[in-house]
Write an enzyme that holds these catalytic residues in place. Structure first.
Site, PDB file in Angstrom:
ATOM      1  N   ASP A 192      -0.190   5.174   1.029  1.00  0.00           N
ATOM      2  CA  ASP A 192      -0.406   6.147   2.098  1.00  0.00           C
ATOM      3  C   ASP A 192      -0.368   5.487   3.465  1.00  0.00           C
ATOM      4  O   ASP A 192      -1.092   4.520   3.731  1.00  0.00           O
ATOM      5  CB  ASP A 192      -1.777   6.823   1.930  1.00  0.00           C
ATOM      6  CG  ASP A 192      -1.821   7.738   0.722  1.00  0.00           C
ATOM      7  OD1 ASP A 192      -0.898   8.544   0.571  1.00  0.00           O
ATOM      8  OD2 ASP A 192      -2.776   7.631  -0.064  1.00  0.00           O
ATOM      9  N   ASP A 248      -1.552  -0.786   5.835  1.00  0.00           N
ATOM     10  CA  ASP A 248      -1.894  -0.168   7.130  1.00  0.00           C
ATOM     11  C   ASP A 248      -3.389  -0.250   7.406  1.00  0.00           C
ATOM     12  O   ASP A 248      -3.842   0.202   8.454  1.00  0.00           O
ATOM     13  CB  ASP A 248      -1.461   1.301   7.189  1.00  0.00           C
ATOM     14  CG  ASP A 248      -2.411   2.205   6.438  1.00  0.00           C
ATOM     15  OD1 ASP A 248      -2.525   2.043   5.207  1.00  0.00           O
ATOM     16  OD2 ASP A 248      -3.060   3.045   7.069  1.00  0.00           O
ATOM     17  N   ASP A 307       0.863  -1.166   0.000  1.00  0.00           N
ATOM     18  CA  ASP A 307       0.000   0.000   0.000  1.00  0.00           C
ATOM     19  C   ASP A 307       0.912   1.232   0.000  1.00  0.00           C
ATOM     20  O   ASP A 307       2.124   1.114   0.243  1.00  0.00           O
ATOM     21  CB  ASP A 307      -0.866  -0.072   1.272  1.00  0.00           C
ATOM     22  CG  ASP A 307      -1.602   1.203   1.544  1.00  0.00           C
ATOM     23  OD1 ASP A 307      -2.345   1.632   0.653  1.00  0.00           O
ATOM     24  OD2 ASP A 307      -1.439   1.770   2.638  1.00  0.00           O
ATOM     25  N   SER A 367      -2.559   1.441  -4.460  1.00  0.00           N
ATOM     26  CA  SER A 367      -3.019   2.543  -3.619  1.00  0.00           C
ATOM     27  C   SER A 367      -4.396   3.065  -3.991  1.00  0.00           C
ATOM     28  O   SER A 367      -4.699   3.267  -5.171  1.00  0.00           O
ATOM     29  CB  SER A 367      -2.004   3.683  -3.722  1.00  0.00           C
ATOM     30  OG  SER A 367      -2.512   4.847  -3.136  1.00  0.00           O
ATOM     31  N   ALA A 368      -5.177   3.343  -2.960  1.00  0.00           N
ATOM     32  CA  ALA A 368      -6.466   4.008  -3.165  1.00  0.00           C
ATOM     33  C   ALA A 368      -6.272   5.521  -3.177  1.00  0.00           C
ATOM     34  O   ALA A 368      -7.234   6.279  -3.202  1.00  0.00           O
ATOM     35  CB  ALA A 368      -7.434   3.603  -2.061  1.00  0.00           C
ATOM     36  N   LYS A 413      -9.823  -3.332  -2.958  1.00  0.00           N
ATOM     37  CA  LYS A 413      -8.540  -3.687  -3.566  1.00  0.00           C
ATOM     38  C   LYS A 413      -8.591  -5.097  -4.163  1.00  0.00           C
ATOM     39  O   LYS A 413      -7.890  -5.394  -5.121  1.00  0.00           O
ATOM     40  CB  LYS A 413      -7.394  -3.509  -2.565  1.00  0.00           C
ATOM     41  CG  LYS A 413      -7.157  -2.021  -2.256  1.00  0.00           C
ATOM     42  CD  LYS A 413      -5.854  -1.738  -1.553  1.00  0.00           C
ATOM     43  CE  LYS A 413      -5.643  -0.223  -1.419  1.00  0.00           C
ATOM     44  NZ  LYS A 413      -4.364   0.122  -0.764  1.00  0.00           N
TER      45      LYS A 413
HETATM   46  P1  TMP Z   1      -3.780   4.113   0.296  1.00  0.00           P
HETATM   47  O1  TMP Z   1      -4.570   2.993  -0.315  1.00  0.00           O
HETATM   48  O2  TMP Z   1      -2.545   4.466  -0.494  1.00  0.00           O
HETATM   49  O3  TMP Z   1      -3.491   3.934   1.735  1.00  0.00           O
HETATM   50  O4  TMP Z   1      -4.722   5.445   0.186  1.00  0.00           O
HETATM   51  C1  TMP Z   1      -5.921   5.578   0.841  1.00  0.00           C
HETATM   52  C2  TMP Z   1      -5.911   6.640   1.906  1.00  0.00           C
HETATM   53  O5  TMP Z   1      -6.339   7.888   1.363  1.00  0.00           O
HETATM   54  C3  TMP Z   1      -6.912   6.306   3.008  1.00  0.00           C
HETATM   55  O6  TMP Z   1      -6.245   6.106   4.243  1.00  0.00           O
HETATM   56  C4  TMP Z   1      -7.799   7.527   3.103  1.00  0.00           C
HETATM   57  C5  TMP Z   1      -7.051   8.602   2.364  1.00  0.00           C
HETATM   58  N1  TMP Z   1      -7.922   9.650   1.766  1.00  0.00           N
HETATM   59  C6  TMP Z   1      -7.675  10.976   2.124  1.00  0.00           C
HETATM   60  O7  TMP Z   1      -6.782  11.245   2.919  1.00  0.00           O
HETATM   61  N2  TMP Z   1      -8.448  11.958   1.570  1.00  0.00           N
HETATM   62  C7  TMP Z   1      -9.458  11.691   0.667  1.00  0.00           C
HETATM   63  O8  TMP Z   1     -10.129  12.628   0.181  1.00  0.00           O
HETATM   64  C8  TMP Z   1      -9.694  10.305   0.317  1.00  0.00           C
HETATM   65  C9  TMP Z   1     -10.783   9.972  -0.647  1.00  0.00           C
HETATM   66  C10 TMP Z   1      -8.872   9.341   0.882  1.00  0.00           C
HETATM   67 MG    MG Z   2      -2.851   3.189   3.504  1.00  0.00          MG
END
Ligand code: TMP
Ligand code: MG
Length: 308
Positions: A59, A246, A57, A172-173, A221
């Site tokens: 973030d 995480d 992942d 990543s989301a 995912k």
């Molecule tokens: P990740 O899959 O790379 O961890 O990314 C997802 C993270 O993005 C999740 O912890 C929530 C965060 N997020 C924000 O911080 N702001 C937003 O507007 C959105 C839609 C997600």
């Molecule tokens: Mg994350």
């Protein structure tokens, strides 16, 4: 009181694991079943690093959760806090974050209950970003001016995987364009790195008009992994997986891996530790509590590739 044979065995296994990988005795490390970790590591070492792939992942897994007591930004937050967004839009995005992030990490709600709310968060946030007519050529500056930080040890992590030709999938989301820029500016966007994420779609004048393809949010995912069969087909000679995340949603990132043999899951537990510790220990093999570094994943990688 006398130790039961079971407890003694767990302690002995944990001790022998720590001899193999001393970093596993760091205070941040928790394992429900050290024997299982040892068995997986043993099988993976035996199979060799040319059978390994890493799926991580982004973030709060490759990036830091906080620094000097202050939260670090996610991909979305990098934009939220930048000049490419109006003050009004920033306020609305902040409001979304304060509404939905507590839901994301709420251990009293089921995934089924959270899922539609997460879709709602991502959809609203992306709609707001599109309304801002963000210019592609301003993204690099938004990243360089942000307070994003990769976790300590990132250089070794990325360079080592590259040197050993081990594929790294960053799943990543967040926002693909932003995360690519973060790793490019850090000098670690090597040729072994692939990214599955939400990518921006720009018009011919370089202005954001939509997001491409299927939305990836924190709890789909698995679907994202199953859509990318081509990638996993190419990596079919690498049935051993090191997974890093995480969120409990990150556990399904490897669902597309073909003929998987072993998977070792490392989870960062950054926030709401007491409420979530049990569920993290039940699903991640190694849980790192409030650990802002990649020290443990790096030590595991060194072990798997035979480097000390
Ligand atoms: P990740 O899959 O790379 O961890 O990314 C997802 C993270 O993005 C999740 O912890 C929530 C965060 N997020 C924000 O911080 N702001 C937003 O507007 C959105 C839609 C997600
Ligand atoms: Mg994350």
């Amino acid at each position: 009181p006398a130790l039961t044979a079971y407890t003694t065995n767990v302690i002995l296994t944990a001790a022998s694991l720590c001899l193999l990988i001393p970093e596993l005795s760091n205070p941040s490390v928790c394992m429900k079943d050290p024997q299982r970790v040892q068995d997986i590591l043993h099988s993976m070492v035996k199979a060799g690093s040319n059978t390994l792939q890493v799926i991580s992942d982004f973030d709060m897994t490759l990036t830091r959760f906080s620094h000097n007591g202050k939260r670090c930004p996610t991909c979305h937050n990098i934009l939220d806090n930048s000049k490419v967004i109006s003050a009004d839009c920033k306020q609305q995005l902040d409001h979304l974050l304060h509404t939905y992030y507590p839901i994301e990490i709420d251990s009293s709600r089921s995934v089924e209950e959270k899922l539609p709310l997460m879709v709602e968060w991502w959809t609203k946030a992306h709609d707001l970003l599109v309304e801002q007519k963000i210019r592609k050529d301003l993204l690099a500056e938004a990243v360089s001016e942000s307070e994003v930080m990769l976790r300590e040890g990132f250089q070794l992590f990325f360079d080592h995987l590259h040197e050993h030709s081990i594929p790294l999938l960053i799943f990543s989301a967040g926002i693909g364009d932003i995360l690519e820029e973060v790793i490019r500016q850090a000098g670690v966007f090597h040729s072994n790195v692939n990214v599955f994420s939400n990518y921006m779609d720009f018009d011919e004048s370089g202005v954001l008009r939509a997001f491409k393809g299927e939305l990836i949010h924190i709890y789909n995912k698995r679907e994202g992994a199953l859509l990318n069969t081509g990638h996993f087909q190419e990596l079919r000679t690498r049935p051993n997986v090191l997974l890093m995340g995480d969120s409990l949603g990150d556990l399904s990132m490897a669902d597309g891996v073909q003929d998987m043999e072993n998977i070792l899951k490392i989870g960062f537990l950054n926030d709401k530790v007491e409420e979530r510790k049990r569920s993290y220990l039940d699903s991640y093999d190694i849980v790192l509590i409030k650990d802002e570094t990649l020290e443990v994943p790096n030590a595991v990688l060194m072990h798997l590739t035979g480097n000390k």
